[in-house]
Scaffold this motif. Structure first.
Motif, PDB file in Angstrom:
ATOM      1  N   ALA B 290      51.232  41.247  42.270  1.00 40.81           N
ATOM      2  CA  ALA B 290      50.286  42.303  41.903  1.00 40.81           C
ATOM      3  C   ALA B 290      48.866  41.743  41.952  1.00 40.81           C
ATOM      4  N   PRO B 291      47.873  42.611  42.101  1.00 41.64           N
ATOM      5  CA  PRO B 291      46.486  42.119  42.116  1.00 41.64           C
ATOM      6  C   PRO B 291      46.094  41.536  40.759  1.00 41.64           C
ATOM      7  N   ALA B 292      45.478  40.351  40.766  1.00 41.72           N
ATOM      8  CA  ALA B 292      45.033  39.734  39.509  1.00 41.72           C
ATOM      9  C   ALA B 292      43.901  40.537  38.881  1.00 41.72           C
ATOM     10  N   LEU B 293      43.148  41.262  39.701  1.00 45.14           N
ATOM     11  CA  LEU B 293      42.050  42.082  39.192  1.00 45.14           C
ATOM     12  C   LEU B 293      42.520  43.479  38.804  1.00 45.14           C
ATOM     13  N   GLY B 294      43.822  43.718  38.885  1.00 40.71           N
ATOM     14  CA  GLY B 294      44.347  45.036  38.529  1.00 40.71           C
ATOM     15  C   GLY B 294      43.718  46.117  39.382  1.00 40.71           C
ATOM     16  N   ASP B 295      43.354  47.224  38.740  1.00 42.02           N
ATOM     17  CA  ASP B 295      42.803  48.351  39.495  1.00 42.02           C
ATOM     18  C   ASP B 295      41.337  48.138  39.875  1.00 42.02           C
ATOM     19  N   ASP B 296      40.776  46.985  39.518  1.00 40.84           N
ATOM     20  CA  ASP B 296      39.374  46.723  39.857  1.00 40.84           C
ATOM     21  C   ASP B 296      39.203  45.854  41.096  1.00 40.84           C
ATOM     22  N   ALA B 297      40.294  45.570  41.811  1.00 36.89           N
ATOM     23  CA  ALA B 297      40.167  44.712  42.996  1.00 36.89           C
ATOM     24  C   ALA B 297      39.171  45.315  43.991  1.00 36.89           C
ATOM     25  N   GLY B 298      39.270  46.623  44.222  1.00 36.33           N
ATOM     26  CA  GLY B 298      38.425  47.264  45.222  1.00 36.33           C
ATOM     27  C   GLY B 298      36.955  47.255  44.856  1.00 36.33           C
ATOM     28  N   VAL B 299      36.654  47.621  43.609  1.00 30.09           N
ATOM     29  CA  VAL B 299      35.237  47.686  43.231  1.00 30.09           C
ATOM     30  C   VAL B 299      34.662  46.274  43.117  1.00 30.09           C
ATOM     31  N   CYS B 300      35.469  45.316  42.669  1.00 30.00           N
ATOM     32  CA  CYS B 300      35.012  43.920  42.676  1.00 30.00           C
ATOM     33  C   CYS B 300      34.757  43.459  44.118  1.00 30.00           C
ATOM     34  N   GLY B 301      35.647  43.872  45.023  1.00 24.91           N
ATOM     35  CA  GLY B 301      35.459  43.507  46.423  1.00 24.91           C
ATOM     36  C   GLY B 301      34.200  44.127  47.004  1.00 24.91           C
ATOM     37  N   ALA B 302      33.895  45.363  46.594  1.00 22.90           N
ATOM     38  CA  ALA B 302      32.642  45.988  47.050  1.00 22.90           C
ATOM     39  C   ALA B 302      31.450  45.159  46.587  1.00 22.90           C
ATOM     40  N   MET B 303      31.533  44.631  45.372  1.00 18.10           N
ATOM     41  CA  MET B 303      30.477  43.731  44.895  1.00 18.10           C
ATOM     42  C   MET B 303      30.442  42.471  45.752  1.00 18.10           C
ATOM     43  N   GLY B 304      31.627  41.969  46.112  1.00 20.93           N
ATOM     44  CA  GLY B 304      31.684  40.791  46.985  1.00 20.93           C
ATOM     45  C   GLY B 304      31.055  41.066  48.340  1.00 20.93           C
ATOM     46  N   LEU B 305      31.299  42.269  48.894  1.00 22.83           N
ATOM     47  CA  LEU B 305      30.674  42.639  50.174  1.00 22.83           C
ATOM     48  C   LEU B 305      29.156  42.601  50.057  1.00 22.83           C
ATOM     49  N   ALA B 306      28.641  43.130  48.940  1.00 24.94           N
ATOM     50  CA  ALA B 306      27.183  43.145  48.731  1.00 24.94           C
ATOM     51  C   ALA B 306      26.646  41.722  48.582  1.00 24.94           C
TER      52      ALA B 306
END
Lengths: 314, 314
Positions: B290-306
């Motif tokens: 399972a994702p370690a960031l739970g349901d925040d993997a995507g929004v954290c990744g968007a921050m990573g993209l930025a």
């Protein structure tokens, strides 16, 4: 990205399920000269073949020095440089070849000479990238359909390895309704390789692919399953092009051009509009292609592996 | 690879099939504070949502400057910087969202601010790479099973795009004998997404995944098909790990731990010894996670993209 005019003379070995091709030279033209090549049937097994192959390269090296060795081999291979079995063929079902050390005998015979190894299909992919149908692309797949089915991939400009290396032939695909042929893969039965490899066609029809009549129903089966598998590769890797090599695509009496035309049509049906790139839907004939290097993609790629180890290409 | 201690404050948008998550901050902890987040249901459609989202980021920017914007969106997306529709959602079947321009409104509202866009699943993959279950890996896959099914991939340390971007949910897989459910994909019927997405489970059972009893036969169906699809991904990409996110894997009354345990077992059966890496066969519980960031993997990744656009990470 292309090799320099005076590319260094290297040794190249493509170890395939049917034959091993040995060659020396600095470019595809040079490697195609008969005096620069040796082909041996793989059925002789590694105990016979490995020393013969190494001796042949030693003789070539004595004639004119080789600067590096590249090996593109059927697998599965151990490609982890930290492993004690780096450069070995591992769990292949091919009789006699399990746990064959490719890299060791070359390192022993040519101490200090740079040597590189990768899968036969990654090798063929590299060959097509350097001199063939994938020049200028960063993301593409090379598929072989022959004794086995395998795929090599370049992703973002690098050959894909990952945990081990891809084993695309062992992908599972939906069965055609009413097709009861169980498949021949010893691991999975009816994976893509179990349904569509040369030996699978023989098991299904009693004939080799090159012996099938143009109207044999096995062509439909082969094209349908292969289109489904290539569609799955499109969904998973989003390649800019797919190159289909190996002996089966020559398609005997059906002919290579007709085989590809049917494959293009079946892929358009399978993708059914979702992958909206015009490159696929409107130009399928340029999206799924035969290798520009023909049956030499793998051995050319082995040369590319050797040259790359010398820092000359890629 | 990790962001610096004083990571720049960025804006992050994850646009998912169910909701859009907006957040500001420099690290996952900061982005999780309620005052730094806004969640909106995607069903409101882009005409309502896009201006609301841009206005919210503008208010955050006025409160304390943002240095870059990252967007991780459901697709298909046009990710070709040379295209006139770069940063658009293209041929989605999601009502109202076809041809939605994501990047343009942000560029208009924040002239000169660096902005990055990628698929929601590539974003989630990047989030897990930077702060979650894929730290230190070069080759892995992030799968979401929710309103749709999609996959993002890192290959050789880079997010995979290729011709467009992968659409892993549209992979075809063999049907379970006797399963006559036609699937709900408008393009393919019974592709993986057509069989296993949240709406597919609802169409099959009349219930949402979180409402299914622990002994409902749909769990077997879901696990079996998903194991086949993940097996195909192993054959094609040879990832070092597969992260399965999205709402369906929480598995309601069955429970997430039991869902993953069944998935591990089904994958071992499906691969049947051929992919010989002990990472898969002996440690499937660490291979499919399972994702370690739970349901925040995507929004954290968007921050990573930025942040990546600013040159701070990856």
């Amino acid at each position: 990205m292309a090799p320099p005019d005076n590319a260094p003379r290297t040794g190249a070995l493509e170890a395939g399920g049917t034959k091993c091709i040995c060659a020396v030279g600095g470019d595809p033209d040079e490697m195609r000269r008969p005096e620069n090549r040796l082909e041996l049937p793989s059925d002789a097994g590694p105990q016979v073949l490995v020393p013969r192959i190494v001796d042949w390269f030693a003789a070539q090296h004595a004639r004119e020095p080789l600067h590096a060795i590249g090996i593109a081999s059927f697998g599965p291979l151990d490609l982890d440089p930290a492993s004690a079995h780096y450069g070995y063929i591992t769990a292949t079902p091919k009789p006699g070849w399990r746990n064959t050390d490719w890299l060791g005998p070359f390192r022993h015979a040519f101490p200090g000479m740079p040597a590189a190894i990768d899968t036969d299909v990654n090798g063929a992919a590299l060959g097509e990238y350097l001199w063939g149908a994938a020049q200028g692309l960063s993301d593409f797949v090379y598929i072989t359909i022959g004794t086995g089915i395998g795929g090599g991939a370049m992703v973002g400009g690098r050959l894909c390895h990952g945990l081990l290396h891809p084993e695309m032939g062992h992908m599972r695909i939906p069965r055609i309704a009413g097709d009861t042929f169980p498949g021949i893969c010893p691991f999975h039965g009816d994976c893509w390789e179990g349904l569509c490899s040369g030996p699978a066609i023989h098991a299904r029809t009693g004939l080799h692919a090159e012996e099938l009549a143009a109207d044999h129903p096995a062509w439909h089966t082969l094209v349908h399953y292969t289109a489904a598998a290539l569609g799955n590769i499109v969904c998973t890797l989003s390649p800019q092009r797919i190159i289909v090599g190996g002996s089966v695509r020559k398609a005997g009496a059906l002919g290579e051009a007709e085989f590809f035309a049917r494959l293009h049509e079946a892929m358009r049906e399978s993708l059914n509009g979702y992958i909206a790139a015009s490159a696929i839907l409107e130009s399928t004939d340029r999206y799924v292609v035969a290798p520009a290097l023909g049956d030499d993609a793998g051995v050319c790629g082995a040369m590319g592996l050797a040259q790359r180890r010398l820092g000359d290409v890629v």
